[in-house]
Scaffold this motif. Structure first.
Motif, mmCIF file in Angstrom:
data_model
loop_
_atom_site.group_PDB
_atom_site.id
_atom_site.type_symbol
_atom_site.label_atom_id
_atom_site.label_comp_id
_atom_site.label_asym_id
_atom_site.label_seq_id
_atom_site.Cartn_x
_atom_site.Cartn_y
_atom_site.Cartn_z
ATOM 1 N N THR A 80 -2.120 5.996 1.493
ATOM 2 C CA THR A 80 -3.307 4.791 1.981
ATOM 3 C C THR A 80 -2.882 4.674 3.551
ATOM 4 O O THR A 80 -4.168 4.557 4.153
ATOM 5 C CB THR A 80 -3.180 3.634 1.042
ATOM 6 O OG1 THR A 80 -3.351 4.004 -0.307
ATOM 7 C CG2 THR A 80 -4.320 2.739 1.559
ATOM 8 N N PRO A 120 0.607 -1.100 -0.056
ATOM 9 C CA PRO A 120 0.107 0.007 -0.025
ATOM 10 C C PRO A 120 0.794 1.160 -0.113
ATOM 11 O O PRO A 120 2.176 1.275 0.493
ATOM 12 C CB PRO A 120 -0.924 0.070 1.424
ATOM 13 C CG PRO A 120 -0.476 -1.284 1.878
ATOM 14 C CD PRO A 120 0.496 -1.864 1.182
ATOM 15 N N SER A 121 0.365 2.340 -0.619
ATOM 16 C CA SER A 121 1.046 3.345 -0.670
ATOM 17 C C SER A 121 0.974 3.921 0.843
ATOM 18 O O SER A 121 0.328 3.914 1.465
ATOM 19 C CB SER A 121 0.342 4.565 -1.466
ATOM 20 O OG SER A 121 -0.864 4.964 -1.117
ATOM 21 N N VAL A 122 1.957 4.989 1.047
ATOM 22 C CA VAL A 122 2.134 5.619 2.173
ATOM 23 C C VAL A 122 0.837 6.613 2.380
ATOM 24 O O VAL A 122 0.294 6.702 3.697
ATOM 25 C CB VAL A 122 3.409 6.712 2.370
ATOM 26 C CG1 VAL A 122 3.232 7.584 3.724
ATOM 27 C CG2 VAL A 122 4.787 5.791 2.234
#
Length: 74
Positions: free
Chosen positions: A6, A2-4
């Motif tokens: 998110t 997951p992205s930072v």
């Protein structure tokens, strides 16, 4: 992974619900202590997960694997 963004959003949501649960627990403590304790337990679990999320954000690691490892050790 997951992205930072998110992960940070998820952490914020955790913190919002932790605050709501604790506020509700305070309201129910006198009238329904058993439910208040249940809400406290739920808030504690969310708090544990929030710590894992915060650590993962700081470390840049995948949250799912660390959370599963933390909960399976119980």
């Amino acid at each position: 992974m997951p992205s930072v963004a998110t992960m940070t959003g998820s952490l914020r949501i955790h913190n919002i619900y932790i605050a709501k649960l604790k506020a509700k627990q305070g309201q129910l403590f006198d009238s329904d202590p058993e439910l208040a304790m249940l809400l406290d337990n739920v808030a504690a679990v969310l708090s544990e997960h929030a710590v894992v999320l915060a650590d993962d954000i700081a470390d840049g690691k995948v949250t799912t694997l660390r959370y599963e490892a933390a909960t399976s050790a119980r």
